[in-house]
Write a protein that holds these residues in place. Structure first.
Motif, short mmCIF file in Angstrom:
data_model
loop_
_atom_site.label_atom_id
_atom_site.label_comp_id
_atom_site.label_asym_id
_atom_site.label_seq_id
_atom_site.Cartn_x
_atom_site.Cartn_y
_atom_site.Cartn_z
N GLY A 79 0.80 -1.22 0.00
CA GLY A 79 0.00 0.00 0.00
C GLY A 79 0.83 1.26 0.00
O GLY A 79 2.06 1.24 0.09
N GLY A 80 0.10 2.37 -0.08
CA GLY A 80 0.75 3.67 -0.09
C GLY A 80 1.34 4.07 1.24
O GLY A 80 2.07 5.07 1.32
N ASP A 81 1.04 3.33 2.31
CA ASP A 81 1.63 3.62 3.61
C ASP A 81 2.97 2.94 3.81
O ASP A 81 3.53 2.99 4.91
CB ASP A 81 0.67 3.20 4.72
N GLY A 82 3.51 2.29 2.77
CA GLY A 82 4.82 1.66 2.86
C GLY A 82 4.83 0.28 3.45
O GLY A 82 5.90 -0.28 3.69
N ASN A 83 3.67 -0.29 3.69
CA ASN A 83 3.59 -1.61 4.32
C ASN A 83 3.38 -2.70 3.28
O ASN A 83 2.71 -2.49 2.25
CB ASN A 83 2.45 -1.65 5.34
N ILE A 84 3.94 -3.89 3.57
CA ILE A 84 3.78 -5.09 2.76
C ILE A 84 3.34 -6.19 3.71
O ILE A 84 4.08 -6.53 4.65
CB ILE A 84 5.08 -5.48 2.03
#
Length: 1756
Positions: free
Chosen positions: A799-804
């Protein structure tokens, strides 16, 4: 239910207050909480995690299990959050990842996750000081703060109601007993929690803009600080009379620029240090900035914003976005004081630690590890650092413990064979992860950020290690992942598990690559970009370009058709609503010789046209139709019920209310963006859109015809599926899973959905049921990638929050054992290959541009070859032509051809000239802007450097060595000139304002005079008369009214004239009395003369004397001294300028003299030509101008000079460079046309000159032969004498001019020498002024402070005086009110006595009743107006209205009932007494209130008066301080040494006829002042004698005037007595003649008479009209009566016919036989019919009668 505390709530608020705030309580239950003791929460109480966490949501009828996905691991880190790092122990860190808090062991990499309780996201995390708890502040509607224990991670406490939308930051106090939290928009609520009891202690709105942080003070737990957007606020918990309050003070930036405050810390002494956006530190004290701290040389403390400040163990640390941590000396920071007006204090850091070039620190936190302190730091570049900040020799180097992507993840790809995945982001890195072992394998970084990624399928790369990555500069890189241990010779040497190799790089696009796609067969690779192109590559050993196509918009996604389709086609989705389908191009079939642009590829377009508005319209129509049906059904049901109950109900249809208009069809101006899509069938596809058209899945199909221009197409989908709750959060990514068959959707709000798939495909019914889970951050966690693993056992989202995140698709029981990942092997020969050269320049050519450039270079090369060939041909022709010219020159003259004969056609050269002229004009137009720019630049340079200087020139004498030079000057600064102009203009502005004010007042007077009441009345009367006039001939009545009106008009004019005469007489008397002098009157002329004498009397006391006093004008300050200095410099400059003008005039005189001498010398030479050489006199030399006499010519340059300079430069270049090529056609034409004529012309000129010389010689030879006659000799003699005289005269004139000029120069030189002495004195005075100015500047600050204090005190004094005046006015008003009330009371008693009459036997009783004290209480009215207060007030209101005060009720011995009238007393008199008593009580109460208010005003007035005296004392004291300061300033100015040059004759203080050695006791005094004083003594003596004589005459005149006054008073008294006697004889009393004159005519009465007559006339006319109308109505009545009569006759006839019919019927019935009995039923029916007809006719008759009666009523 938890209550929401109010702002500024007290500590431990009572439950009553909470009940008032909460309107949701059930009112029927008794409120007895204030009697109960609130139970405390047990310390061993815990919540259950399964009860509070936000799990998946599943619709009712879905077959998807709740545990569809099991969270496995988080590979990302939201490092861009302001604070996203929490250290729990030496090995465990915590951070926020979407809707989870991740607790990760740094050593084992094991993760434990904690989900949010409401699913709206997480705002902050913070650890308890003991590390036994940590708090999680969430986001969403009415979010919670959940306190968890550590390491058990059990929910311990839940805090509710602290904010509306989201928590931003939280902080525990030092002991950990309190928690402070701050919310986001819209409430920005600051809350202090007793978190163990889940209670709100205090709350308040922190600010009106974003708040970033809140922190407790480490030393004082009652102090807090908040910082945010453009503000910092200081809070304290203060104990007030009403309880504990939260009080905030906003920090004021003052002169410092406003900055966002991110980092701050409170020092032990209460000061606060904060950071700024520009990198400096601010020290706050008392809500104000004390100093701004920077490094030496005004360098900022950090290169960028300061993100955090930490005070730890006596050291102050600053953390900057520049990746530097600096330690500052706390004592230096705490004791810093400003040293100048800038407020900057320079200091150097004690130590600093720089982590690296691309490091940007957000937050650091401390942890103790085995007796040693370590710090962990959050790096926004995607790292977590472990730091040692001891700054010693034993300090450890910074260690990067974790690395992640920085910012949002742009793309993700999964290996088709194993548990590997690849990700890329704008942080310029590509990372490889093993999601089976939850580890990061490898990372590679490039120069630009990644935007797209695709893992090559098995048909392309059987090993499964090939990855294509697109970047933001348009470059596509092919990288390969391999196991380095499998390389030959590298077994056991490699440290990395996997390595990444750059295989190929190419740049197909000029903008960011947004999509990559491999064809299903693996033959073609497609790339899409924001530059609106799609590029195709053939997949071989290397990717070879096929070509590109252009699409209507930026590419959003690419998808190849699945293998089930017959043809391989590519679906291209564009951001601006276009979908394009093209077949796969074949390699080698495209013409790529000159360009890669594919123009003949079959293309199908679909331009999405919004139909959401139509869908909404259909839904609205259906809803309204449904509502109508329900209403109709309810109405019929009600009718049915009424009928069942036995009621008769008419089944008439109700009138339908007017419906609101249906909403119009709306089409958004900008097309909604396409977010994602996929194929459903050949030529058909599904789309998900954002913007206005979100909330649906659209099924679309490509059409085979239609508009050729895709921009003009309007294609609508043929099927629409509404998606629940996706209006504000559309679908961004869609992925399919085969085991089980599911469709996963990634939403904009970071949530994940799963829809079950059916065999029939997607339909509206199939997508009603779904599984839902909030995964990523709800605000910036838009899902950008969803992938399933190769075996569909794992789901991965980014996602755009940098999480995988990785999830297992199996349940926990079915999770297999951990599988070992297989790293692809390296290619053969990889170790021998050279490293691929990467494209590092972001501006490098694309593939197409490179081909175009090569093609362009090829064409340029061919053109150059053609040009060189033509040049060679022209060169050969020129050589042939030159050879012909040489042959022509060798021929004899008569055989040579003229040059013009070589011209074949003159028009060729004319055309060339015309073309040349056109080109020149074109070049001039092209260079016009540049020419103007250079010209303006030249003017600016001249203005800046030359015009500011005045050239110094020196004029030399002609016959001597004397010379005179001008003064070297600079232009005077305009600053002082502008100040002087402003001072001069102030008087003019004030004068203009005063004149304008006078004119305004005069205009107002004129307007008032014009609109006086009487004049307005007359004007209104005239207007009314005009209104009543008619254009017709006036009747007698109107003529009479008009005559009366004219009479009144004449009376008004007479009245106005009389009143004007009276007013004029009054004005004359007023002016006369105004001119009358008072007893204490002083002559203004005498006062002005006295004032002038006092001002000009002069004070010749020394400035150093103790009794020397300074006047207001003599006060000197910096501005006055600067003005004096400016005036002095201006005077010096003007004097020098005038002298320079005279010297320049002298130079001009020399120039004119030289010109005149030149002309005279020329005449002398012409005269000497006629004289013998022996008779020649020596000619004086012609004087020459020296270079320093004309210095301005140095900077002057003409076009000739410039051209000459250009020619010299070109000549130098030609000498330096070898000759190349041949001359141009222009040079050739120049040689061809101009060279021969010039030569011929020269020969002709030479021949002409030679012939002229020969002719002259012949004439002279002939004249020599002739002998002169006597007459001619005489004439020659006379001419000789004349020439000798002229020669001598002219030479004398030349010498005279020279002598006169030298004399002028010597005179001016002498004058300049005198001026030089004056200028030296003026320079000395300037130096003195400058020294005085320096002293004044040093003392200016203190003087300004004193003056500001005086101004402030004066303002206070003026405010108090205005308040005193208002209080005096109010007191006067109160006194007037008291007097009026007392008069009313007296009048009341007088009326009472009058009502009693004389000898009333009940006088005493009624007097006692009147004086009896009772209190009147208003019951109902006041309660209605003020509202019901409480139950106690209602009980009090039920008491009687009258409360008797028996103590003040008169005589105690007399007992009576005042509610009953005494026997024998008049009832009216008794009631009147009761009423008067109530009035008396009201008056006395009002009087008491007025007296009380007057007393209060008196007290306030006295208090203000005391304060005014204090302020006056303070003002006097400050004035004395200012006077003392002025004296001190004067004393310091007197200490300066002033140079006064004197000549010997000016020294008058001789000692024994000799010059004194010591001049310290002498005084410098001007001769002018001394002469003035001596003259003033004589003048004063004469003036004294004149004043005595004047005083004597004035005394005598005064006596005579007194006698005349007495005589006039006696005459006035006699005349008044005579006038009074005459009035008494005539009128019998004294009469005011002015009033008699004014009221002699009653104008209003006359006007009323006229109006009465007009009204009577109007009423007469109206009555006449009504009479005419009555006549008309009577005629109408007669007509209607006749009609009524005819109707009655008709009725009578009908009745007669009825009677006849009845008779016949009876006769028929009596004569009937039995045979007619069968027809009786028919007769009965006929009879019924006739009866019904009769009834109908009766009704008509009744209606006619009603109409007739109604007509009569109308006529009446």
């Amino acid at each position: 239910m938890e209550q929401e505390p109010a702002e500024n709530a007290e500590a431990d608020p009572s439950e009553d207050n909470l009940d008032e705030q909460d309107n949701t309580q059930v009112p029927s239950k008794p409120q007895k909480r204030h009697e109960e003791v609130k139970k405390k929460i047990d310390e061993n109480f815990f919540y259950t995690y399964e009860d509070i966490y936000s799990g998946p949501y599943v619709t009712d009828d879905t077959v998807i299990p709740t545990d569809l996905l099991i969270f496995k691991h988080s590979f990302g880190y939201d490092c861009t959050r302001p604070v996203n790092l929490m250290i729990m122990d030496r090995n465990t860190v915590g951070y926020v990842a979407g809707n989870q808090v991740i607790l990760q062991n740094l050593r084992t990499k094991y993760q434990k996750h904690v989900r949010s309780s409401c699913g709206g996201g997480i705002g902050f995390i913070t650890a308890h000081p003991s590390k036994e708890y940590f708090a999680v502040g969430e986001k969403g509607r009415k979010p919670n703060i959940v306190i968890y224990t550590y390491p058990s991670v059990r929910p311990y406490r839940i805090l509710k109601g602290g904010t509306e939308v989201a928590y931003v930051f939280g902080d525990f106090n030092r002991t950990g007993s309190l928690l402070a939290s701050v919310g986001s928009s819209p409430d920005y609520m600051l809350t202090i929690w007793d978190w163990k009891q889940e209670e709100t202690l205090l709350r308040s709105k922190a600010f009106a803009q974003d708040v970033y942080k809140v922190m407790f003070s480490a030393e004082n737990e009652e102090h807090l600080t908040t910082g945010g957007s453009g503000h910092i606020k200081f809070w304290k918990m203060a104990l007030t009379l009403t309880g504990l309050k939260l009080q905030g003070a906003l920090g004021r930036f003052g002169k410092t620029a406003v900055s966002d405050i991110i980092g701050f810390v409170e020092l032990p002494d209460g000061k606060v240090v904060s950071g700024t956006e520009w990198g400096n530190l601010l020290l706050w004290e008392g809500g104000l900035i004390k100093v701004e701290l920077c490094q030496v040389g005004h360098k900022p403390c950090h290169e960028g914003p300061i993100s955090q400040l930490v005070f730890d163990e006596g050291d102050l640390y600053s953390v900057g976005k520049d990746g530097v941590i600096r330690m500052w000396n706390f004592e230096v920071v705490d004791t810093a004081d400003p040293v100048d007006d800038t407020g900057l204090v320079e200091m150097e850091p004690m130590n600093e630690l720089w982590l690296g070039k691309n490091v940007s620190l957000n937050f650091i936190t401390k942890i103790h590890d085995q007796g040693q302190s370590f710090w962990f730091a959050q790096d926004t570049s995607g790292s977590i650092w472990k730091l040692d900040l001891t700054f010693s020799n034993m300090s450890h180097d910074p260690e990067r413990v974790c690395t992640f992507h920085s910012g949002g993840i742009e793309a993700i790809g999964v290996s088709p064979f194993t548990c590997l995945m690849a990700t890329t982001a704008l942080d310029r890195s590509v990372r490889i992860y093993d999601f089976s072992s939850n580890s990061q394998l490898s990372v590679i970084k490039f120069k630009q950020g990644g935007t797209a990624l695709a893992w090559a399928p098995a048909v392309v790369n059987p090993e499964g290690g090939l990855i294509a990555v697109g970047f933001e500069d348009g470059v596509v890189r092919i990288i390969e992942v391999y196991d380095p241990k499998l390389l030959p010779g590298h077994a056991g040497q490699a440290n990395e598990i996997a390595e990444i190799n750059l295989k190929q790089v190419f740049k197909p696009h000029a903008a960011a690559v947004t999509a990559l796609a491999y064809e299903q067969k693996g033959n073609v690779f497609a790339t899409g970009s924001k530059d609106k192109t799609v590029f195709f590559f053939a997949i071989e050993d290397e990717y070879k370009p096929i070509g590109f196509i252009c699409v209507p918009g930026p590419v959003q996604a690419l998808q190849w058709s699945p293998p089930s389709h017959d043809k391989s086609t590519l679906l291209i989705l564009c951001e601006n609503g276009f979908a394009v389908q093209v077949p796969a191009p074949l390699h080698g079939k495209q013409d790529a010789v000159t360009t890669y642009h594919i123009k003949n590829l079959p293309t199908q377009y679909f331009h999405f046209y919004s139909i959401k508005s139509q869908i909404k319209l259909k839904e609205e129509i259906a809803r309204r139709e449904k509502e109508k049906q329900e209403k109709e059904k309810a109405r019929l049901e009600w009718i049915k019920q009424q009928k069942e109950l036995g009621f008769e109900v008419e089944e008439t249809k109700e009138e339908e209310p007017e419906e609101e208009p249906l909403p119009s069809i709306y089409i958004p101006e900008e097309p909604s963006p396409i977010l994602c899509g996929f194929y459903s069938a050949p030529g058909k596809f599904w789309l998900s859109l954002g913007g206005y058209d979100s909330g649906f899945l659209y099924h679309c199909e490509f059409s085979h015809g239609g508009e050729e221009n895709p921009e003009k197409r309007k294609d609508e989908p043929f099927e629409v599926i509404p998606m629940e709750n996706t209006e504000n959060s559309p679908i961004h990514r869609i992925s399919f899973c085969t085991r089980p068959p599911l469709m996963f959707c990634g939403m904009q709000d970071g949530s994940l959905r799963a829809y079950p798939l059916r065999e029939e495909g997607l339909s509206e019914g199939a997508l009603k049921d779904y599984w839902y889970l909030n995964v990523h951050d709800n605000e910036n966690g838009q899902i950008r990638g969803i992938c399933c693993s190769h075996d569909d056992g794992c789901l991965i989202t980014c996602g755009g929050d940098g999480n995988i995140f990785t999830f297992d698709l199996l349940s926990e029981e079915e999770v297999p054992k951990e599988l070992k990942v297989t790293i692809p092997p390296p290619r053969r020969g990889l170790e021998k290959e050279k490293a691929t050269e990467d494209i590092k320049d972001p501006d490098a050519y694309t593939i197409e541009k490179y081909k175009q450039k090569k093609e362009h270079e090829r064409k340029i090369k061919e053109a150059d070859e053609k040009k060189n060939k033509k040049r060679e041909e022209l060169s050969a022709l020129r050589q042939d032509f030159v050879f012909l010219l040489q042959k022509n020159q060798e021929l004899p003259k008569h055989m040579q051809l003229h040059r013009e004969e070589f011209e074949m056609d003159r028009r060729i050269f004319e055309e060339l000239d015309r073309q040349t002229l056109q080109r020149i004009q074109l070049v001039q137009k092209q260079l016009a802007w540049e020419h103007e720019k250079q010209f303006i630049g030249l003017q600016k340079l001249q203005t800046q450097f030359r015009d500011s200087l005045e050239f110094t020139l020196t004029v030399h004498a002609i016959q001597s060595n004397h010379q005179i030079s001008t003064y070297s000057l600079l232009t005077v600064s305009e600053k002082y000139a502008q100040d002087k102009k402003q001072e001069d203009s102030k008087g003019t502005v004030l004068k203009e304002k005063w004149t304008a004010l006078k004119e305004t007042e005069q205009a107002e007077k004129e307007i008032f005079r014009e609109t006086s009441p009487m004049h307005r009345g007359s004007v209104a009367f005239e207007n009314e008369a005009e209104r009543l006039k008619t254009p017709d001939v006036q009747k007698p009545t109107t003529r009479y009214i008009e005559s009366r009106r004219q009479k009144i008009k004449r009376l008004i004019e007479k009245y106005d004239a009389l009143k004007a005469k009276i007013m004029k007489r009054r004005a004359e008397w007023h002016e006369l009395y105004k001119c009358k002098p008072r007893h204490n009157h002083e002559n203004s002329r005498d006062a002005e003369e006295i004032k002038e004498a006092r001002e000009n009397i002069g004070c010749y006391r020394l400035k150093s004397a103790t009794n020397y006093t300074l006047t207001e004008d003599e006060h000197i300050n910096t501005e006055k001294k600067m003005m004096q200095l400016a005036i002095l410099e201006d005077l010096i400059h003007k004097t020098k300028v005038n002298m320079n003008k005279e010297i320049v005039s002298l130079r001009d005189l020399k120039v004119s003299t030289i010109d005149e001498i030149k002309s005279l010398v020329k005449e002398v030479k012409s005269i000497q030509a006629n004289l013998d050489v022996s008779e020649h006199l020596p000619i004086p030399p012609i004087p020459q101008l020296h270079p320093d006499e004309v210095p301005e010519k140095i900077v002057e340059c003409s076009s000739d000079v410039l051209l000459k300079f250009k020619e010299e430069q070109e000549a130098k270049e030609k000498l330096e460079e070898p000759l190349e090529g041949c001359p141009s056609s222009r040079a050739f034409r120049h040689v061809f046309l101009q060279t021969p004529p010039v030569e011929e012309g020269d020969a002709m000129v030479q021949a002409g000159d030679a012939s002229a010389v020969v002719t002259g010689k012949q004439k002279a030879f002939e004249m020599e032969k002739v002998e002169p006659t006597e007459m001619e000799l005489e004439i020659l003699k006379r001419e000789k004498i004349k020439n000798l005289y002229l020669q001598e005269t002219l030479i004398k004139k030349i010498n005279t001019l020279v002598i006169n000029f030298d004399a002028e120069l010597r005179l001016l030189r002498h004058k300049k020498l005198k001026m030089d002495v004056q200028m030296k004195s003026a320079d000395l005075r300037c130096i003195t002024c400058c020294e005085e100015l320096l002293i004044l500047k040093k003392l200016e600050i203190h003087e300004d402070l004193l003056e500001e204090q005086i101004c402030a005190i004066i303002n206070k004094q003026e405010d108090i005086h205005s308040k005193l005046k208002s209080y005096l006015a109010q007191m006067e008003d109160r006194k007037c009110e008291i007097v009026i009330l007392e008069e009313r009371e007296k009048a009341l008693y007088a009326s009472f006595e009058a009502s009693l009459g004389e000898n009333n036997e009940f006088a005493d009783v009624l007097t006692d009743i009147l004086k009896k004290e009772v209190e009147y209480v208003i019951k109902e009215e006041e309660r209605r107006k003020a509202g019901e207060q409480n139950e106690n007030e209602e009980e009090d209101d039920e008491k009687p209205d009258l409360k008797t005060d028996e103590e003040n009720g008169g005589s105690e011995s007399l007992v009576f009932d005042d509610s009953v009238c005494p026997e024998g007393c008049s009832e009216d008199l008794f009631l009147n007494t009761i009423q008067l008593r109530q009035q008396r009580i009201g008056i006395e109460k009002a009087l008491e209130e007025e007296k009380k208010a007057a007393a209060d005003l008196k007290k306030e007035y006295n208090a203000l008066a005391i304060k005014a005296k204090e302020i006056e004392t303070s003002l006097d004291r400050t004035n004395r301080e200012l006077e003392a300061f002025q004296w001190e300033k004067l004393h310091k100015l007197n200490e300066l040494d002033v140079v006064v040059p004197l000549r010997l004759h000016q020294v008058q203080c001789l000692v024994d006829g000799e010059m004194p050695r010591d001049f310290s006791q002498t005084l410098v005094f001007t001769n002018q002042s001394l002469q003035y004083l001596q003259k003033r003594i004589v003048d004063l003596r004469n003036e004294k004698i004149m004043q005595r004589e004047t005083h004597k005459k004035a005394k005598e005149q005064h006596k005579q005037l007194l006698q005349d006054k007495k005589q006039m008073e006696m005459e006035i008294q006699g005349l008044e007595e005579r006038c009074n006697n005459l009035m008494m004889e005539k009128f019998g009393r004294l009469v005011d003649f002015e009033a008699v004159q004014v009221h002699s005519v009653n104008i209003p009465m006359e006007q009323m008479k006229v109006r009465i007559m007009e009204k009577e006339y109007e009423h007469f006319m109206e009555l006449k009209e009504w009479e005419e109308r009555i006549v008309v109505l009577q005629h109408q009545l007669t007509k209607l009566t006749r009609e009524n009569t005819s109707k009655l006759h008709q009725l009578n006839r009908f009745c007669h016919e009825k009677h006849q019919l009845e008779t016949e019927l009876e006769s028929l019935t009596t004569g009937q036989g039995e045979e007619f009995e069968g027809t009786r039923s028919a007769d009965i029916k006929e009879t019924a019919r006739l009866e019904s007809r009769l009834m109908h006719m009766t009704c008509e008759v009744a209606l006619l009668r009603e109409e007739i009666s109604q007509g009569r009523v109308d006529e009446m």
